[in-house]
Motif scaffolding. Sequence first.
Motif, PDB file in Angstrom:
ATOM      1  N   ASN A  34       1.132  -0.456  -0.527  1.00  0.00           N
ATOM      2  CA  ASN A  34       0.033   0.249  -0.135  1.00  0.00           C
ATOM      3  C   ASN A  34       0.839   1.159  -0.331  1.00  0.00           C
ATOM      4  O   ASN A  34       0.031   2.206  -0.668  1.00  0.00           O
ATOM      5  N   PHE A  35       2.011   1.176   1.095  1.00  0.00           N
ATOM      6  CA  PHE A  35       2.345   2.056   0.539  1.00  0.00           C
ATOM      7  C   PHE A  35       3.660   2.484  -0.349  1.00  0.00           C
ATOM      8  O   PHE A  35       3.823   3.608  -0.720  1.00  0.00           O
ATOM      9  N   ALA A  36       3.761   1.437  -0.471  1.00  0.00           N
ATOM     10  CA  ALA A  36       4.884   2.084  -2.060  1.00  0.00           C
ATOM     11  C   ALA A  36       3.483   1.886  -3.532  1.00  0.00           C
ATOM     12  O   ALA A  36       4.145   3.170  -4.109  1.00  0.00           O
ATOM     13  N   ALA A  37       2.561   1.391  -3.280  1.00  0.00           N
ATOM     14  CA  ALA A  37       1.601   1.759  -4.330  1.00  0.00           C
ATOM     15  C   ALA A  37       1.016   3.665  -4.416  1.00  0.00           C
ATOM     16  O   ALA A  37       0.809   4.477  -5.201  1.00  0.00           O
ATOM     17  N   LEU A  38       1.327   4.211  -3.281  1.00  0.00           N
ATOM     18  CA  LEU A  38       0.644   5.040  -3.383  1.00  0.00           C
ATOM     19  C   LEU A  38       2.229   6.487  -2.776  1.00  0.00           C
ATOM     20  O   LEU A  38       1.124   7.875  -2.980  1.00  0.00           O
ATOM     21  N   CYS A  39       2.519   5.846  -2.431  1.00  0.00           N
ATOM     22  CA  CYS A  39       4.036   6.839  -2.125  1.00  0.00           C
ATOM     23  C   CYS A  39       5.235   6.404  -2.745  1.00  0.00           C
ATOM     24  O   CYS A  39       6.179   7.390  -2.256  1.00  0.00           O
ATOM     25  N   ALA A  40       5.384   6.130  -3.449  1.00  0.00           N
ATOM     26  CA  ALA A  40       6.495   5.668  -3.832  1.00  0.00           C
ATOM     27  C   ALA A  40       7.783   6.425  -4.490  1.00  0.00           C
ATOM     28  O   ALA A  40       8.943   6.583  -4.372  1.00  0.00           O
ATOM     29  N   LYS A  41       7.387   7.782  -5.105  1.00  0.00           N
ATOM     30  CA  LYS A  41       8.130   9.100  -5.348  1.00  0.00           C
ATOM     31  C   LYS A  41       8.676   9.690  -3.867  1.00  0.00           C
ATOM     32  O   LYS A  41       9.938  10.021  -3.754  1.00  0.00           O
ATOM     33  N   GLU A  42       7.574   9.631  -2.625  1.00  0.00           N
ATOM     34  CA  GLU A  42       8.274  10.301  -1.782  1.00  0.00           C
ATOM     35  C   GLU A  42       9.243   9.430  -1.092  1.00  0.00           C
ATOM     36  O   GLU A  42       9.711  10.161  -0.158  1.00  0.00           O
ATOM     37  N   ILE A  43       8.721   7.938  -0.672  1.00  0.00           N
ATOM     38  CA  ILE A  43       9.435   7.203  -0.215  1.00  0.00           C
ATOM     39  C   ILE A  43      11.015   7.653  -0.648  1.00  0.00           C
ATOM     40  O   ILE A  43      11.776   7.682  -0.206  1.00  0.00           O
ATOM     41  N   VAL A  44      11.249   7.772  -1.892  1.00  0.00           N
ATOM     42  CA  VAL A  44      12.736   8.142  -2.321  1.00  0.00           C
ATOM     43  C   VAL A  44      13.039   9.255  -1.882  1.00  0.00           C
ATOM     44  O   VAL A  44      14.323   9.366  -1.624  1.00  0.00           O
ATOM     45  N   GLU A  45      12.961   9.991  -2.242  1.00  0.00           N
ATOM     46  CA  GLU A  45      12.981  11.629  -1.215  1.00  0.00           C
ATOM     47  C   GLU A  45      13.466  11.087   0.016  1.00  0.00           C
ATOM     48  O   GLU A  45      13.615  12.359   0.625  1.00  0.00           O
ATOM     49  N   LEU A  46      11.853  10.180   0.528  1.00  0.00           N
ATOM     50  CA  LEU A  46      12.686  11.170   2.205  1.00  0.00           C
ATOM     51  C   LEU A  46      13.858   9.768   2.136  1.00  0.00           C
ATOM     52  O   LEU A  46      14.521  10.500   3.385  1.00  0.00           O
ATOM     53  N   SER A  47      13.885   9.191   1.919  1.00  0.00           N
ATOM     54  CA  SER A  47      15.409   8.396   1.704  1.00  0.00           C
ATOM     55  C   SER A  47      16.542   8.783   1.728  1.00  0.00           C
ATOM     56  O   SER A  47      17.519   8.800   2.266  1.00  0.00           O
ATOM     57  N   LYS A  48      16.277  10.399   0.288  1.00  0.00           N
ATOM     58  CA  LYS A  48      17.384  10.905   0.233  1.00  0.00           C
ATOM     59  C   LYS A  48      17.407  11.796   1.173  1.00  0.00           C
ATOM     60  O   LYS A  48      18.505  12.459   1.283  1.00  0.00           O
ATOM     61  N   VAL A  49      17.094  12.178   1.653  1.00  0.00           N
ATOM     62  CA  VAL A  49      17.067  13.947   2.689  1.00  0.00           C
ATOM     63  C   VAL A  49      17.271  13.055   3.991  1.00  0.00           C
ATOM     64  O   VAL A  49      17.816  13.865   4.917  1.00  0.00           O
ATOM     65  N   THR A  50      17.022  12.214   4.585  1.00  0.00           N
ATOM     66  CA  THR A  50      17.258  11.610   5.566  1.00  0.00           C
ATOM     67  C   THR A  50      18.609  10.921   5.810  1.00  0.00           C
ATOM     68  O   THR A  50      19.294  10.181   6.886  1.00  0.00           O
ATOM     69  N   GLY A  51      19.257  10.102   4.612  1.00  0.00           N
ATOM     70  CA  GLY A  51      19.846   8.920   4.447  1.00  0.00           C
ATOM     71  C   GLY A  51      19.779   8.042   5.118  1.00  0.00           C
ATOM     72  O   GLY A  51      19.920   6.273   5.448  1.00  0.00           O
ATOM     73  N   ALA A  52      18.310   7.627   5.102  1.00  0.00           N
ATOM     74  CA  ALA A  52      17.647   6.126   5.718  1.00  0.00           C
ATOM     75  C   ALA A  52      16.946   5.182   4.621  1.00  0.00           C
ATOM     76  O   ALA A  52      17.532   5.928   2.784  1.00  0.00           O
ATOM     77  N   LYS A  53      17.768   4.046   4.945  1.00  0.00           N
ATOM     78  CA  LYS A  53      17.908   3.288   3.797  1.00  0.00           C
ATOM     79  C   LYS A  53      15.821   2.236   3.652  1.00  0.00           C
ATOM     80  O   LYS A  53      15.394   3.091   4.500  1.00  0.00           O
ATOM     81  N   ILE A  54      15.778   2.140   2.470  1.00  0.00           N
ATOM     82  CA  ILE A  54      14.644   1.489   2.121  1.00  0.00           C
ATOM     83  C   ILE A  54      14.669  -0.003   1.956  1.00  0.00           C
ATOM     84  O   ILE A  54      15.608  -0.233   2.002  1.00  0.00           O
ATOM     85  N   GLU A  55      13.954  -0.317   3.135  1.00  0.00           N
ATOM     86  CA  GLU A  55      13.634  -2.118   2.788  1.00  0.00           C
ATOM     87  C   GLU A  55      12.038  -2.375   2.913  1.00  0.00           C
ATOM     88  O   GLU A  55      11.397  -2.235   3.373  1.00  0.00           O
ATOM     89  N   VAL A  56      11.750  -3.580   1.590  1.00  0.00           N
ATOM     90  CA  VAL A  56      10.584  -3.867   1.503  1.00  0.00           C
ATOM     91  C   VAL A  56      10.073  -4.764   2.281  1.00  0.00           C
ATOM     92  O   VAL A  56      10.956  -5.643   2.714  1.00  0.00           O
ATOM     93  N   ASN A  57       9.520  -4.614   2.526  1.00  0.00           N
ATOM     94  CA  ASN A  57       8.859  -5.560   4.331  1.00  0.00           C
ATOM     95  C   ASN A  57       7.713  -5.836   4.180  1.00  0.00           C
ATOM     96  O   ASN A  57       6.265  -4.912   3.755  1.00  0.00           O
ATOM     97  N   LEU A  58       6.979  -7.513   3.834  1.00  0.00           N
ATOM     98  CA  LEU A  58       5.379  -7.892   3.816  1.00  0.00           C
ATOM     99  C   LEU A  58       4.690  -8.789   5.041  1.00  0.00           C
ATOM    100  O   LEU A  58       5.600  -9.077   4.887  1.00  0.00           O
ATOM    101  N   PHE A  59       3.620  -8.058   5.092  1.00  0.00           N
ATOM    102  CA  PHE A  59       2.900  -9.410   6.014  1.00  0.00           C
ATOM    103  C   PHE A  59       2.468 -10.462   4.729  1.00  0.00           C
ATOM    104  O   PHE A  59       2.472 -11.288   5.652  1.00  0.00           O
ATOM    105  N   TYR A  60       2.163 -10.000   3.508  1.00  0.00           N
ATOM    106  CA  TYR A  60       1.951 -11.223   2.776  1.00  0.00           C
ATOM    107  C   TYR A  60       2.398 -11.251   1.627  1.00  0.00           C
ATOM    108  O   TYR A  60       2.642 -11.076   0.747  1.00  0.00           O
ATOM    109  N   ALA A  61       3.929 -11.838   2.546  1.00  0.00           N
ATOM    110  CA  ALA A  61       5.248 -11.893   1.382  1.00  0.00           C
ATOM    111  C   ALA A  61       4.791 -12.852   0.530  1.00  0.00           C
ATOM    112  O   ALA A  61       4.580 -13.951   0.033  1.00  0.00           O
ATOM    113  N   SER A  62       6.132 -12.419  -0.724  1.00  0.00           N
ATOM    114  CA  SER A  62       6.166 -12.883  -2.015  1.00  0.00           C
ATOM    115  C   SER A  62       6.567 -12.246  -2.953  1.00  0.00           C
ATOM    116  O   SER A  62       6.978 -11.207  -3.169  1.00  0.00           O
TER     117      SER A  62
END
Length: 247
Positions: free
Chosen positions: A78-106
């Motif tokens: 859901n987060f990726a579908a709604l905010c992909a661009k913003e996730i990448v921008e937030l990661s650049k601004v804060t230096g945070a790493k991005i990790e895909v972590n799913l409840f229903y993993a596949s």
Amino acid sequence: MLIPKTHPRAASLYIREKLVHGFREGLVVEEGLLAHGRGEMFDYLIGEKTTKTSHKAIRAAARALLSAKSPVISVNGNFAALCAKEIVELSKVTGAKIEVNLFYASEKRKKAIAGTLKKNGAKEILGVDPKFSKRIPKLDSARRVVDKRGIFSADVVLVPLEDGDRTIALKKFGKDVITFDLNPMSRTAQTADITIVDNVIRGMGLLIKTCKELSGKDLEEKKFDNKKNLKKSIGTIRKNLRRMANA
Ligand code: ATP
Ligand code: MG
């Protein structure tokens, strides 16, 4: 986009379209659509806008992310579908790493999410290579797998739209947890250190803006009381319900 901007519910219908698009692209599962419905209901009750209380939480979250040693942004469908661009921008601004972590993993869905984030400019995505898998203790099977370079060794984790069991496990594992959750009564909202009671689609832009404002400034610790903030959000819902009932 089929919805005219003048439609009274344009914003929420636009969000639905984004989510349905994410579903068709293989990022979102059926259960994610249902979880969104629960979120929509609470969004309606908080007035479909960012409240003063949420602004306060966003500021606390920005401070926590900027002063963290190893911050991580945990991404689900859901987060990726709604905010992909913003996730990448937030990661650049804060230096945070991005990790895909799913409840229903596949594996297929992880790849689809990672692909979307990469299309939006992400360089490195954790959580997709099983070589780096580690387990969070006290959490059942598939849901406990995290990346040892990411959530496993992080100090601060942003986990939006998260399930309560997982949030509790992350807390027990010693992480500082920031979340976006429209339901101030959910277990995640109540367990996290900083809960932003706002729709990710509004809140993420504000979080990025606040991080940019605070970046490089003296980030001396300011008190933030999550329980008090959550009570205020519940108060907003109560007030809106009373107003609706009297209308
Ligand atoms: P918990 O497990 O924490 O008690 P829950 O079981 O009620 O919560 P989950 O499906 O586990 O709910 O988690 C999804 C959460 O995400 C819900 O609280 C829902 O309100 C919230 N949510 C859904 N869509 C959004 C959104 N776009 N922005 C912010 N929060 C959202
Ligand atoms: Mg849950």
